[in-house]
Design an enzyme around this catalytic site. Structure first.
Site, PDB file in Angstrom:
ATOM      1  CG  HIS A  33       1.448   3.015   2.645  1.00  0.00           C
ATOM      2  ND1 HIS A  33       1.098   2.497   3.863  1.00  0.00           N
ATOM      3  CD2 HIS A  33       1.077   4.317   2.670  1.00  0.00           C
ATOM      4  CE1 HIS A  33       0.530   3.442   4.586  1.00  0.00           C
ATOM      5  NE2 HIS A  33       0.505   4.565   3.884  1.00  0.00           N
ATOM      6  CD  GLU A  34       1.966   6.970  -0.015  1.00  0.00           C
ATOM      7  OE1 GLU A  34       0.891   7.591  -0.148  1.00  0.00           O
ATOM      8  OE2 GLU A  34       2.553   6.893   1.070  1.00  0.00           O
ATOM      9  CG  HIS A  75      -3.101   6.178   1.034  1.00  0.00           C
ATOM     10  ND1 HIS A  75      -3.935   6.283   2.122  1.00  0.00           N
ATOM     11  CD2 HIS A  75      -1.843   6.090   1.541  1.00  0.00           C
ATOM     12  CE1 HIS A  75      -3.220   6.253   3.226  1.00  0.00           C
ATOM     13  NE2 HIS A  75      -1.942   6.126   2.910  1.00  0.00           N
TER      14      HIS A  75
END
Length: 159
Positions: free
Chosen positions: A67-68, A71
């Site tokens: 998920h990070e 980003h």
């Protein structure tokens, strides 16, 4: 697992799932309480909550890292990197990363330990609050009856 092993894991996941290198720092941040991880826009570093590894396991932490990394890579490429952006949602689905992480069991127990229950004397409506209320001043919202203090809830888990 320490910060060096985390750095290697993040670099491996970046190459394997995104076919791109991760050129910044990944580390555990013990100050993170309610979030699984965060991507820092100015430094491009990634911070991970170590409690997720301890309480939820490696698979959950890998999901947070992916998920990070979504980003990270979208921000580097100057695309939509925020949760509401279509680019971000598409990349999450492509790599199989969760949009939000599951709550920690330890935080759920703390939350439930602070829950106070009140019950209406007339209609038996149950109210759960985090703060105490003055039962002489407040009444039932349903029938305007008298509220009775029931005490703190224990052993109840909220999903």
């Amino acid at each position: 697992m320490d910060n060096q092993e985390l750095q290697k894991l993040v670099e491996q996941l970046s190459l394997k799932d995104f076919n791109k290198t991760f050129n910044h720092l990944a580390s555990f941040n013990p100050r993170l309480r309610t979030t699984g991880g965060r991507y820092l826009l100015h430094s491009h570093n990634i911070e991970i909550n170590k409690k997720y590894l301890e309480e939820r396991g490696l698979d959950e932490m890998i999901g947070i890292i992916k998920h990070e990394l979504c980003h990270y890579h979208l921000h580097i490429e100057k695309k939509g990197y925020q949760h509401r952006d279509a680019d971000f949602k598409h990349l999450l689905n492509q790599v199989g990363a969760p949009r939000f992480c599951k709550p920690l069991p330890s935080n759920q127990m703390k939350r439930n330990m602070n829950t106070i229950q009140y019950k209406c004397k007339d209609c038996q409506q149950v109210y759960r609050r985090r703060k105490r209320i003055d039962t002489a001043r407040f009444v039932c919202g349903k029938c305007r009856g008298t509220l009775i203090y029931q005490g703190f809830l224990e052993g109840e888990t909220k999903i």
